[in-house]
Design a protein around this motif. Structure first.
Motif, mmCIF file in Angstrom:
data_model
loop_
_atom_site.group_PDB
_atom_site.id
_atom_site.type_symbol
_atom_site.label_atom_id
_atom_site.label_comp_id
_atom_site.label_asym_id
_atom_site.label_seq_id
_atom_site.Cartn_x
_atom_site.Cartn_y
_atom_site.Cartn_z
ATOM 1 N N TRP A 1 -7.179 5.737 9.368
ATOM 2 C CA TRP A 1 -6.165 5.062 8.557
ATOM 3 C C TRP A 1 -5.045 6.060 8.272
ATOM 4 C CZ3 TRP A 1 -7.411 -0.065 7.141
ATOM 5 C CH2 TRP A 1 -6.391 -0.743 6.468
ATOM 6 N N PRO A 2 -4.142 6.254 9.236
ATOM 7 C CA PRO A 2 -3.111 7.290 9.113
ATOM 8 C C PRO A 2 -1.917 6.895 8.252
ATOM 9 C CG PRO A 2 -2.869 6.177 11.200
ATOM 10 C CD PRO A 2 -4.093 5.580 10.538
ATOM 11 N N TYR A 3 -2.150 6.089 7.229
ATOM 12 C CA TYR A 3 -1.086 5.657 6.330
ATOM 13 C C TYR A 3 -1.517 5.868 4.884
ATOM 14 C CZ TYR A 3 0.398 2.974 10.484
ATOM 15 O OH TYR A 3 0.778 2.604 11.745
ATOM 16 N N HIS A 4 -0.526 5.986 4.003
ATOM 17 C CA HIS A 4 -0.818 6.031 2.575
ATOM 18 C C HIS A 4 -1.253 4.635 2.110
ATOM 19 C CE1 HIS A 4 0.760 10.063 1.783
ATOM 20 N NE2 HIS A 4 1.730 9.774 2.636
ATOM 21 N N ILE A 5 -2.154 4.604 1.137
ATOM 22 C CA ILE A 5 -2.581 3.333 0.544
ATOM 23 C C ILE A 5 -1.474 2.827 -0.382
ATOM 24 C CG2 ILE A 5 -4.333 2.216 -0.874
ATOM 25 C CD1 ILE A 5 -5.307 3.192 1.867
ATOM 26 N N GLY A 6 -1.299 1.515 -0.430
ATOM 27 C CA GLY A 6 -0.245 0.941 -1.269
ATOM 28 C C GLY A 6 1.128 1.145 -0.677
ATOM 29 N N GLY A 7 1.207 1.087 0.652
ATOM 30 C CA GLY A 7 2.469 1.399 1.323
ATOM 31 C C GLY A 7 3.356 0.220 1.620
ATOM 32 N N GLY A 8 2.887 -1.022 1.366
ATOM 33 C CA GLY A 8 3.714 -2.187 1.680
ATOM 34 C C GLY A 8 3.701 -2.551 3.149
ATOM 35 N N LEU A 9 2.653 -2.121 3.859
ATOM 36 C CA LEU A 9 2.550 -2.385 5.300
ATOM 37 C C LEU A 9 1.453 -3.388 5.638
ATOM 38 C CD1 LEU A 9 2.864 1.274 6.662
ATOM 39 C CD2 LEU A 9 4.673 -0.452 6.460
ATOM 40 N N GLY A 10 0.923 -4.066 4.622
ATOM 41 C CA GLY A 10 -0.126 -5.051 4.875
ATOM 42 C C GLY A 10 -1.513 -4.462 4.975
ATOM 43 N N LEU B 1 9.357 5.846 6.385
ATOM 44 C CA LEU B 1 9.494 6.959 5.437
ATOM 45 C C LEU B 1 8.656 6.662 4.201
ATOM 46 C CD1 LEU B 1 10.993 9.591 4.469
ATOM 47 C CD2 LEU B 1 12.646 8.039 3.391
ATOM 48 N N TRP B 2 7.760 7.577 3.848
ATOM 49 C CA TRP B 2 6.970 7.428 2.633
ATOM 50 C C TRP B 2 7.841 7.824 1.446
ATOM 51 C CZ3 TRP B 2 3.236 5.070 0.406
ATOM 52 C CH2 TRP B 2 2.610 5.576 -0.734
ATOM 53 N N THR B 3 7.960 6.921 0.477
ATOM 54 C CA THR B 3 8.860 7.177 -0.656
ATOM 55 C C THR B 3 8.232 8.059 -1.724
ATOM 56 O OG1 THR B 3 8.121 5.167 -1.812
ATOM 57 C CG2 THR B 3 10.004 4.951 -0.291
ATOM 58 N N GLY B 4 6.939 8.322 -1.595
ATOM 59 C CA GLY B 4 6.294 9.226 -2.538
ATOM 60 C C GLY B 4 5.461 8.551 -3.606
ATOM 61 N N ARG B 5 5.503 7.222 -3.652
ATOM 62 C CA ARG B 5 4.703 6.520 -4.658
ATOM 63 C C ARG B 5 4.257 5.164 -4.099
ATOM 64 N NH1 ARG B 5 10.006 6.029 -5.852
ATOM 65 N NH2 ARG B 5 10.827 3.969 -6.381
ATOM 66 N N PRO B 6 3.022 4.746 -4.416
ATOM 67 C CA PRO B 6 2.527 3.452 -3.934
ATOM 68 C C PRO B 6 3.059 2.300 -4.771
ATOM 69 C CG PRO B 6 0.860 4.502 -5.261
ATOM 70 C CD PRO B 6 2.002 5.494 -5.161
ATOM 71 N N HIS B 7 2.795 1.112 -4.325
ATOM 72 C CA HIS B 7 3.149 -0.077 -5.112
ATOM 73 C C HIS B 7 2.025 -1.092 -5.017
ATOM 74 C CE1 HIS B 7 4.976 -2.864 -1.765
ATOM 75 N NE2 HIS B 7 3.753 -2.501 -1.503
ATOM 76 N N VAL B 8 2.048 -2.082 -5.888
ATOM 77 C CA VAL B 8 1.080 -3.173 -5.864
ATOM 78 C C VAL B 8 1.882 -4.469 -5.812
ATOM 79 C CG1 VAL B 8 -0.837 -4.299 -7.034
ATOM 80 C CG2 VAL B 8 -0.558 -1.809 -7.221
ATOM 81 N N THR B 9 1.779 -5.187 -4.687
ATOM 82 C CA THR B 9 2.643 -6.344 -4.463
ATOM 83 C C THR B 9 2.476 -7.441 -5.502
ATOM 84 O OG1 THR B 9 2.645 -5.909 -2.083
ATOM 85 C CG2 THR B 9 3.315 -8.106 -2.783
ATOM 86 N N TYR B 10 1.226 -7.791 -5.846
ATOM 87 C CA TYR B 10 1.033 -8.951 -6.728
ATOM 88 C C TYR B 10 1.650 -8.752 -8.101
ATOM 89 C CZ TYR B 10 -2.972 -6.448 -8.806
ATOM 90 O OH TYR B 10 -3.769 -5.529 -9.421
ATOM 91 N N GLY C 1 8.549 1.266 -4.048
ATOM 92 C CA GLY C 1 7.697 2.365 -3.619
ATOM 93 C C GLY C 1 7.129 2.074 -2.246
ATOM 94 N N GLY C 2 6.059 2.759 -1.905
ATOM 95 C CA GLY C 2 5.459 2.556 -0.597
ATOM 96 C C GLY C 2 6.307 3.147 0.509
ATOM 97 N N TYR C 3 6.318 2.493 1.650
ATOM 98 C CA TYR C 3 7.114 2.945 2.797
ATOM 99 C C TYR C 3 8.455 2.215 2.838
ATOM 100 C CZ TYR C 3 3.141 5.371 4.919
ATOM 101 O OH TYR C 3 2.102 6.232 5.175
ATOM 102 N N ALA C 4 9.427 2.872 3.464
ATOM 103 C CA ALA C 4 10.699 2.236 3.792
ATOM 104 C C ALA C 4 10.828 2.252 5.309
ATOM 105 C CB ALA C 4 11.864 2.986 3.160
ATOM 106 N N VAL C 5 11.369 1.189 5.879
ATOM 107 C CA VAL C 5 11.597 1.139 7.312
ATOM 108 C C VAL C 5 13.076 1.393 7.584
ATOM 109 C CG1 VAL C 5 11.916 -1.382 7.300
ATOM 110 C CG2 VAL C 5 11.312 -0.201 9.424
#
Length: 285
Positions: free
Chosen positions: A123-132, A194-203, A271-275
């Motif tokens: 899992w090469p991504y940060h958790i809470g990244g907005g990538l599903g 780009l990882w913005t440095g902080r996770p998010h929670v969509t709901y 937060g999360g990732y930006a594309v």
């Protein structure tokens, strides 16, 4: 298995003793039942005919029971899957926010993720990244990933495109309905995360006030840019910029610029990732 001498199928018509014919033929030493057996009396009588011991076991399980449905789901679950980035129309996949005639546009991205086994999770991504990621985890776990996301109070676009793959355009509505899809080849080498440095929670952001006219406009522009045979990187960048405009009006922090054509927060943002979308691979790298 070595401890199994014979397997039989009960064909008798006597309730609770459909195996009687085989039992009398084999003459086993033990008949084992669970404590909720409803035919104890007649089975004990059957045991006396062959000198078998009637043994009752408690029905206490020292493991988490699993249904046949879940076993089949686990077998059918993929071992790896992509995550996704969204370009326009996000939030219009949430059933209560759906708009007739509107579109959601997204695409699957690599590297793939996996729950692995014996500690081999990939899992090469940060958790809470907005990538599903939550939808991917549900899918890999053998769950109904669409229903899993809807149960969280968010939309269906993540599991839909993760399972469909490619560049997809969806009709806004209560359930995923594909308008069309393509390979998204024109985007190869033109995107960066780009990882913005902080996770998010969509709901937590579902009911935030936002400009849904801009959301719908971004989805419409993204669909036009993705039409097979008419793919337009500039057109998709315009759609992404409209999405980013909506995000900024919602209150999200400004993203840094790196010479890109367009950029936006992934998923619900905050937060999360930006594309980022670039005009060339060289410009991205």
């Amino acid at each position: 298995m070595r401890m199994v001498d014979e397997v039989v199928v009960g064909e008798g018509l006597e309730h609770g003793l459909d195996f009687k014919e085989h039992f009398l033929r084999i003459k086993p030493h033990i008949l084992v039942v669970t404590e909720d057996d409803k035919y104890g009396d007649i089975k004990r009588e059957l045991c006396t005919q062959v000198g078998a011991k009637y043994v009752v076991l408690p029905k206490d399980l020292d493991y988490t029971p699993i249904s046949t449905t879940q076993i089949l789901a686990n077998i059918r679950a993929p071992s790896r899957c992509p995550l996704r980035v969204d370009f326009g129309g996000g939030w219009l996949d949430v059933p209560k926010l759906a708009r007739p005639g509107a579109y959601i546009v997204n695409c699957a991205v690599s590297p793939l993720v996996s729950l692995g086994g014996a500690g081999s999770k990939e899992w090469p991504y940060h958790i809470g990244g907005g990538l599903g990621g939550s939808a991917a985890h549900a899918l890999l776990s053998g769950k109904d990933s669409v229903q899993s996301e809807l149960d969280l109070g968010v939309g269906w676009q993540d599991p839909a495109v993760i399972k469909e793959t490619g560049l997809c355009v969806w009709h806004s509505g209560p359930k995923p309905t594909l308008d069309f899809k393509s390979s998204g080849q024109f985007l190869q080498g033109k995107m960066a995360l780009l990882w913005t440095g902080r996770p998010h929670v969509t709901y937590e952001k579902t009911d935030v006030t936002r400009d849904y006219e801009l959301v719908e406009k971004a989805g419409r522009l993204a669909r036009q840019a993705a039409l097979p045979g008419q793919e337009s990187l500039q057109g998709l960048a315009e759609a992404v910029q409209v999405s980013y405009q909506m995000q900024r009006l919602e209150g999200m922090a400004e993203l840094h610029s790196y010479g890109e054509l367009a950029k936006k927060y992934c998923g619900g943002g905050w937060g999360g990732y930006a594309v980022y979308i670039f005009g060339s691979t060289e410009g991205r790298d």
